[in-house]
Design a protein around this motif. Structure first.
Motif, PDB file in Angstrom:
ATOM      1  N   UNK A   1      29.510  37.205  46.905  1.00 14.65           N
ATOM      2  CA  UNK A   1      29.129  37.778  48.204  1.00 14.65           C
ATOM      3  C   UNK A   1      30.316  38.427  48.908  1.00 14.65           C
ATOM      4  N   UNK A   2      31.370  38.753  48.167  1.00 12.43           N
ATOM      5  CA  UNK A   2      32.520  39.456  48.744  1.00 12.43           C
ATOM      6  C   UNK A   2      32.054  40.733  49.440  1.00 12.43           C
ATOM      7  N   UNK A   3      32.473  40.916  50.680  1.00  9.88           N
ATOM      8  CA  UNK A   3      32.006  42.077  51.450  1.00  9.88           C
ATOM      9  C   UNK A   3      32.483  43.397  50.846  1.00  9.88           C
ATOM     10  N   UNK A   4      33.606  43.392  50.166  1.00  8.89           N
ATOM     11  CA  UNK A   4      34.108  44.619  49.536  1.00  8.89           C
ATOM     12  C   UNK A   4      33.287  44.955  48.282  1.00  8.89           C
ATOM     13  N   UNK A   5      32.799  43.943  47.609  1.00  6.31           N
ATOM     14  CA  UNK A   5      31.916  44.152  46.470  1.00  6.31           C
ATOM     15  C   UNK A   5      30.606  44.812  46.932  1.00  6.31           C
ATOM     16  N   UNK A   6      30.104  44.383  48.079  1.00  5.18           N
ATOM     17  CA  UNK A   6      28.840  44.914  48.589  1.00  5.18           C
ATOM     18  C   UNK A   6      28.993  46.282  49.255  1.00  5.18           C
ATOM     19  N   UNK A   7      30.201  46.659  49.610  1.00  3.98           N
ATOM     20  CA  UNK A   7      30.417  47.942  50.305  1.00  3.98           C
ATOM     21  C   UNK A   7      30.676  49.042  49.277  1.00  3.98           C
ATOM     22  N   UNK A   8      29.601  49.449  48.602  1.00  7.38           N
ATOM     23  CA  UNK A   8      29.739  50.441  47.532  1.00  7.38           C
ATOM     24  C   UNK A   8      30.158  51.804  48.049  1.00  7.38           C
ATOM     25  N   UNK A   9      29.877  52.097  49.314  1.00  6.52           N
ATOM     26  CA  UNK A   9      30.167  53.427  49.859  1.00  6.52           C
ATOM     27  C   UNK A   9      31.602  53.565  50.343  1.00  6.52           C
ATOM     28  N   UNK A  10      32.247  52.440  50.725  1.00  3.55           N
ATOM     29  CA  UNK A  10      33.532  52.599  51.384  1.00  3.55           C
ATOM     30  C   UNK A  10      34.679  51.752  50.884  1.00  3.55           C
ATOM     31  N   UNK A  11      34.442  50.856  49.897  1.00  5.90           N
ATOM     32  CA  UNK A  11      35.505  49.940  49.462  1.00  5.90           C
ATOM     33  C   UNK A  11      35.713  50.006  47.958  1.00  5.90           C
ATOM     34  N   UNK A  12      36.966  49.758  47.564  1.00  7.85           N
ATOM     35  CA  UNK A  12      37.307  49.688  46.150  1.00  7.85           C
ATOM     36  C   UNK A  12      37.112  48.267  45.647  1.00  7.85           C
ATOM     37  N   UNK A  13      36.511  48.146  44.464  1.00 11.27           N
ATOM     38  CA  UNK A  13      36.225  46.824  43.913  1.00 11.27           C
ATOM     39  C   UNK A  13      36.237  46.893  42.392  1.00 11.27           C
ATOM     40  N   UNK A  14      37.162  46.171  41.774  1.00  8.75           N
ATOM     41  CA  UNK A  14      37.243  46.142  40.318  1.00  8.75           C
ATOM     42  C   UNK A  14      36.050  45.452  39.667  1.00  8.75           C
ATOM     43  N   UNK A  15      35.426  44.547  40.398  1.00 10.89           N
ATOM     44  CA  UNK A  15      34.261  43.855  39.867  1.00 10.89           C
ATOM     45  C   UNK A  15      33.061  44.796  39.793  1.00 10.89           C
ATOM     46  N   UNK A  16      32.957  45.667  40.770  1.00  6.14           N
ATOM     47  CA  UNK A  16      31.856  46.636  40.808  1.00  6.14           C
ATOM     48  C   UNK A  16      32.161  47.873  39.982  1.00  6.14           C
ATOM     49  N   UNK A  17      33.425  48.321  40.008  1.00  9.31           N
ATOM     50  CA  UNK A  17      33.841  49.529  39.280  1.00  9.31           C
ATOM     51  C   UNK A  17      35.218  49.265  38.677  1.00  9.31           C
ATOM     52  N   UNK A  18      35.268  48.872  37.410  1.00 10.63           N
ATOM     53  CA  UNK A  18      36.556  48.530  36.789  1.00 10.63           C
ATOM     54  C   UNK A  18      37.594  49.639  36.954  1.00 10.63           C
ATOM     55  N   UNK A  19      38.792  49.224  37.380  1.00  4.63           N
ATOM     56  CA  UNK A  19      39.891  50.162  37.572  1.00  4.63           C
ATOM     57  C   UNK A  19      39.982  50.762  38.948  1.00  4.63           C
ATOM     58  N   UNK A  20      39.028  50.436  39.821  1.00  7.72           N
ATOM     59  CA  UNK A  20      39.009  51.035  41.159  1.00  7.72           C
ATOM     60  C   UNK A  20      40.023  50.403  42.099  1.00  7.72           C
ATOM     61  N   UNK A  21      40.436  49.174  41.821  1.00 10.40           N
ATOM     62  CA  UNK A  21      41.307  48.444  42.736  1.00 10.40           C
ATOM     63  C   UNK A  21      40.535  47.366  43.473  1.00 10.40           C
ATOM     64  N   UNK A  22      41.256  46.541  44.220  1.00 13.09           N
ATOM     65  CA  UNK A  22      40.642  45.437  44.965  1.00 13.09           C
ATOM     66  C   UNK A  22      41.106  45.497  46.412  1.00 13.09           C
ATOM     67  N   UNK A  23      40.243  45.965  47.293  1.00  9.74           N
ATOM     68  CA  UNK A  23      40.608  46.079  48.705  1.00  9.74           C
ATOM     69  C   UNK A  23      40.743  44.726  49.386  1.00  9.74           C
ATOM     70  N   UNK A  24      40.166  43.686  48.793  1.00  9.51           N
ATOM     71  CA  UNK A  24      40.274  42.363  49.398  1.00  9.51           C
ATOM     72  C   UNK A  24      41.706  41.845  49.387  1.00  9.51           C
ATOM     73  N   UNK A  25      42.526  42.303  48.434  1.00 14.86           N
ATOM     74  CA  UNK A  25      43.893  41.799  48.320  1.00 14.86           C
ATOM     75  C   UNK A  25      44.696  42.029  49.591  1.00 14.86           C
TER      76      UNK A  25
END
Length: 328
Positions: free
Chosen positions: A116-140
């Motif tokens: 339920x990471x909010x960055x994982x759910x924010x497909x329009x505005x956040x980078x997430x390696x779990x959702x899109x490999x190689x995109x980065x992790x904005x949660x860090x």
């Protein structure tokens, strides 16, 4: 939402026949997958509904249970054998969601729910390696109060949201899988994966493979157990920290202990170091605190979630202390 095909299976064999190893997904209650599809995070080309598969809870000769993957969470939580022999599991299920969701959610789906990471759910505005490999992790570098302190990596610090899975990890549960290559059985503690460099790979499930059941064995520690969930509000919130714990004490010494954490890692975290530190020791608060410190020595929190280390330490000692007191 992307258009998709829908088919319904009556048993595991039919489900595997209808599915393929491509973009087909199995769906039980849909309490997580449908949300992900609405958010355009998941876009399966086809769904195979397995919610009508036989949903049984069967006792084994040794007193253990085999729980069908289609069993509803509410049914499992209320089952008299679960309440008597595995109270941590019943309490974890009741802590997990509203009654409406428990009535829909299945055991198999609960195991497969995503973070339920909010960055994982924010497909329009956040980078997430779990959702899109190689995109980065904005949660860090972002808001990480709810995120992992154990087993995380530079690629992902998300946590696994399931309460039920934490109890099953402590109970040494086994996941039963069926696929094109036959059946196999995987310990639940190995079923979920830590992120490493591939946070998008969350479980050991192979393409086209189906969870058919979960089995658990009885033990004195399982019968004398509790689940506690610490959260920001008292209902319908995911854990900041949770613990499933069972304790078996004989002649003033800990004969067996089972401990698993939730809310602190990308998978249910079995606290093996803490268990090893406690076996054959006296059930005292000092020993409980030392065991917690041994488990949490590997914690690598962010500035925002460093409080979880002390929260976990104190909560573990409190829960084990209650179990020891109730036993004496």
């Amino acid at each position: 939402m992307t258009p998709f095909q829908y088919q319904r299976a009556s048993d595991a064999a039919e489900a595997l026949t209808l599915a393929d190893a491509g973009r087909c997904r199995f769906i039980g209650g849909g309490t997580n997958l449908v949300d992900l599809m609405r958010q355009n995070i998941e876009a399966p080309a086809a769904l195979v509904d397995v919610s009508r598969m036989p949903a049984s809870i069967e006792e084994e000769g040794n007193g253990g249970l085999v729980i069908g993957a289609a069993v509803r969470n509410s049914t499992l939580a209320a089952h008299p054998v679960v309440r008597a022999r595995y109270p941590m599991l019943s309490r974890a299920l009741l802590a997990g969601a509203s009654a409406q969701i428990r009535n829909m959610a299945t055991v198999g789906g609960n195991l497969l729910q995503r973070t339920r990471c909010s960055y994982f759910y924010d497909a329009a505005g956040s980078n997430c390696n779990k959702r899109q490999p190689g995109a980065g992790c904005d949660a860090l570098e972002g808001f990480s109060r709810n995120h992992a302190i154990l087993g995380a990596s530079e690629h992902c610090i998300a946590t696994h949201p399931s309460d039920m899975s934490v109890a099953l990890a402590a109970l040494d549960a086994t996941v039963h899988l069926s696929g094109a290559d036959g059946t196999r059985h995987v310990p639940l503690v190995d079923f979920h994966q830590l992120p490493g460099a591939t946070p998008d790979i969350e479980t050991m499930l192979r393409p086209g493979e189906l969870i058919t059941a979960v089995s658990i064995a009885p033990s004195a520690a399982a019968a004398h157990s509790r689940y506690r969930k610490v959260r920001d509000r008292s209902s319908y919130a995911f854990a900041l920290f949770s613990i499933a714990a069972g304790l078996d004490v004989a002649d003033g010494r800990i004969r067996d202990v089972r401990i698993a954490f939730g809310g602190v890692a990308a998978k249910p975290w079995r606290a093996h170091r803490a268990e090893d530190a406690l076996r054959c020791e006296a059930p005292t608060r000092d020993n409980f605190l030392r065991a917690a410190e041994a488990e949490l020595a590997a914690a690598n929190p962010t500035e925002a979630n460093a409080f979880k280390v002390e929260l976990a330490r104190r909560t573990m000692a409190a829960v084990l202390g209650e179990l020891a007191g109730a036993r004496s």
